[in-house]
Write a protein that holds these residues in place. Structure first.
Motif, mmCIF file in Angstrom:
data_model
loop_
_atom_site.group_PDB
_atom_site.id
_atom_site.type_symbol
_atom_site.label_atom_id
_atom_site.label_comp_id
_atom_site.label_asym_id
_atom_site.label_seq_id
_atom_site.Cartn_x
_atom_site.Cartn_y
_atom_site.Cartn_z
ATOM 1 N N LEU A 54 -36.669 -14.469 -0.298
ATOM 2 C CA LEU A 54 -37.384 -14.517 -1.577
ATOM 3 C C LEU A 54 -38.688 -15.321 -1.449
ATOM 4 C CD1 LEU A 54 -34.418 -15.014 -4.051
ATOM 5 C CD2 LEU A 54 -35.810 -12.966 -3.734
ATOM 6 N N ALA A 55 -38.645 -16.416 -0.708
ATOM 7 C CA ALA A 55 -39.858 -17.216 -0.507
ATOM 8 C C ALA A 55 -40.928 -16.406 0.227
ATOM 9 C CB ALA A 55 -39.525 -18.486 0.264
ATOM 10 N N CYS A 56 -40.521 -15.636 1.220
ATOM 11 C CA CYS A 56 -41.480 -14.794 1.951
ATOM 12 C C CYS A 56 -42.081 -13.729 1.034
ATOM 13 C CB CYS A 56 -40.806 -14.150 3.153
ATOM 14 S SG CYS A 56 -40.487 -15.318 4.482
ATOM 15 N N CYS A 57 -41.266 -13.168 0.154
ATOM 16 C CA CYS A 57 -41.780 -12.171 -0.788
ATOM 17 C C CYS A 57 -42.786 -12.788 -1.758
ATOM 18 C CB CYS A 57 -40.628 -11.527 -1.558
ATOM 19 S SG CYS A 57 -39.596 -10.469 -0.552
ATOM 20 N N VAL A 58 -42.478 -13.984 -2.268
ATOM 21 C CA VAL A 58 -43.399 -14.670 -3.176
ATOM 22 C C VAL A 58 -44.697 -15.004 -2.446
ATOM 23 C CG1 VAL A 58 -43.752 -16.808 -4.475
ATOM 24 C CG2 VAL A 58 -41.619 -15.542 -4.716
ATOM 25 N N VAL A 61 -46.863 -11.913 -2.174
ATOM 26 C CA VAL A 61 -47.532 -11.573 -3.435
ATOM 27 C C VAL A 61 -48.723 -12.503 -3.674
ATOM 28 C CG1 VAL A 61 -47.242 -11.562 -5.947
ATOM 29 C CG2 VAL A 61 -45.512 -10.516 -4.485
ATOM 30 N N VAL A 62 -48.533 -13.796 -3.436
ATOM 31 C CA VAL A 62 -49.625 -14.763 -3.612
ATOM 32 C C VAL A 62 -50.774 -14.443 -2.651
ATOM 33 C CG1 VAL A 62 -50.245 -17.196 -3.319
ATOM 34 C CG2 VAL A 62 -48.162 -16.582 -4.528
ATOM 35 N N ALA A 63 -50.439 -14.139 -1.401
ATOM 36 C CA ALA A 63 -51.476 -13.805 -0.422
ATOM 37 C C ALA A 63 -52.216 -12.528 -0.811
ATOM 38 C CB ALA A 63 -50.864 -13.664 0.967
ATOM 39 N N ALA A 64 -51.492 -11.534 -1.324
ATOM 40 C CA ALA A 64 -52.136 -10.278 -1.729
ATOM 41 C C ALA A 64 -53.084 -10.509 -2.898
ATOM 42 C CB ALA A 64 -51.075 -9.246 -2.093
ATOM 43 N N ARG A 65 -52.675 -11.330 -3.839
ATOM 44 C CA ARG A 65 -53.560 -11.622 -4.980
ATOM 45 C C ARG A 65 -54.797 -12.401 -4.529
ATOM 46 N NH1 ARG A 65 -51.617 -11.250 -10.416
ATOM 47 N NH2 ARG A 65 -49.598 -10.223 -10.420
#
Length: 92
Positions: A54-58, A61-65
């Motif tokens: 879950l931390a990797c997924c978050v 998302v932060v990196a993509a934004r």
């Protein structure tokens, strides 16, 4: 898809170093990720494994934004002249 994106975001004159860093990080993640997952699951710690996923997924998302905000002010997308493209394809 990752290499062309990294090359387009690299500063002038640092494309090779940027692609090397991206390739190195991808290789390390490919090697370390399954090893860590295997150790956690062998130790019967599925909660830590799931939390890491879950931390990797978050983080993704932060990196993509963040990347989206950086790319808004970057180089314009190339425009393609279809007449020239047809000429190049037909000439080959």
């Amino acid at each position: 898809m990752l290499s062309p994106l990294a090359a387009s975001l690299a500063p002038d004159g640092a494309v090779g170093r940027t692609l090397g860093a991206v390739t190195g990080a991808t290789t390390i993640a490919t090697a370390v990720g399954p090893a860590v997952a295997g150790v956690l699951l062998a130790m019967h710690q599925p909660a830590i494994y799931i939390a890491m996923q879950l931390a990797c997924c978050v983080l993704a998302v932060v990196a993509a934004r963040r990347l989206a905000t950086l790319m808004r002010g970057r180089r314009p997308r190339p425009t393609w002249d279809l007449a020239i493209a047809d000429h190049l394809v037909l000439a080959a």
